[in-house]
Design a protein around this motif. Structure first.
Motif: not given
Length: 334
Positions: A59-68
């Motif tokens: 599910a985290r992958a939905q927010f892209g591959d860069r650091t938040l």
């Protein structure tokens, strides 16, 4: 045996071993992300292993591959399911709202929240709920030659790691000597810290092997569930591990030098300097190196498989391998 017999090479191989074989003494039931040289302002660890919930990691992958980063996390974690003015939707950050507004614009630009303007107000809504994906964080100090002086230098740092409990487990990884009693067991290491002896042989199928010489204690504080500051710091660490990984060494070295190469060592790719004829350390590989030579311009204009020069090809290769591991771990949820 490890590249250049330097701690940097040992560290890279420990990271690769952890990607393949963590945990050292049991079956893997978590997804695993591995990063290096990660920590806080007060403490930086050689290797960080983030044990993740596989479904949460997917599910985290939905927010892209860069650091938040911390500002983006504040927006993403609190973004509402329906459109709402950002100052009503988000808790007060403890600093001026103009910085939150800037973070909202950055988040929308990266597609991790939706944004619209209604009159003179900026409204936001989430693209998906931010998941609870981090289970445990494990810190590893790499000391291939853990003699008495190295143990004394590490002792205070390890004691603080145990006391602060930011990581759930703390380990020291050292090179195996093959002796009946490994010397690391005789050194001054806190009893709560695990000791791992590792050996590498690039010519063997099982190129990396590790033995647990001393099992670590769980140093998670009793009040961990109520410690918001600890939970926030751990999530920020995990986000940096997600975006950075351990192959980011090319960001602090000079792969654009004509002498910079990657060489296979077992299942790992490690840097190699053709000018020195050996694996170099990160400190050596800089613009101040007397052997540094920029890639010739002609190299950078060639097409596939160079496509911009060997330096860019190396960066793409390391980024692709990082993404491949991340994808493999998210597939554990299936």
């Amino acid at each position: 045996m490890y590249p250049a017999d330097a701690e940097f090479g040992f560290e890279l191989l420990v990271c690769r071993w952890a990607e393949e074989s963590w945990p050292p003494d049991g079956e893997r039931d978590s997804a695993v992300l591995v990063a290096r040289q990660l920590g806080t302002k007060r403490r930086r660890w050689d290797t960080v292993v983030v044990e993740c919930d596989p479904a949460g990691l997917a599910a985290r992958a939905q927010f892209g591959d860069r650091t938040l980063d911390s500002d983006l996390l504040h927006v993403v974690r609190n973004a509402p399911a329906e459109w709402e003015w950002y100052r009503d939707a988000l808790p007060h950050p403890g600093y001026p709202w103009r910085y939150v507004r800037a973070a909202v614009h950055r988040a929308a630009g990266r597609g991790v929240v939706e944004k619209r303007r209604r009159g003179n107000r900026i409204e936001i809504r989430r693209v998906a709920p931010y998941p609870d994906w981090v289970r445990r964080i494990v810190a590893v100090e790499n000391k291939p030659d853990l003699d008495a002086s190295a143990a004394r230098a590490l002792s205070d740092q390890l004691e603080r790691d145990v006391e602060t409990g930011l990581a759930d487990e703390v380990w020291v990884a050292t090179a195996a000597t093959g002796r009946r009693v490994e010397p690391a067991l005789l050194e001054d290491v806190p009893v709560e810290v695990g000791i791992l002896t590792v050996s590498f042989d690039p010519d063997r199928t099982d190129w990396a092997t590790a033995a647990v010489e001393w099992h670590p204690s769980d140093v998670t504080p009793e009040d961990a569930e109520d410690d918001i500051e600890r939970a926030t710091t751990r999530l920020e660490l995990a986000e940096r591990a997600y975006g950075k990984g351990w192959r980011s060494f090319h960001e602090t070295m000079r792969p654009d030098c004509r002498h910079f190469e990657l060489r296979r060592f077992g299942d790992a790719f490690v840097p190699h300097c053709a000018a020195k004829g050996r694996s170099q350390t990160a400190a050596e590989c800089a613009g101040s190196c007397p052997d540094f030579e920029p890639e010739p311009p002609a190299w950078r204009t060639k097409g596939w498989p160079i496509a911009g020069g060997p330096g860019k090809a190396i960066r793409r290769l390391l980024d692709d391998r990082r993404e491949r591991v991340r994808q493999r771990e998210t597939e554990r949820a299936d």
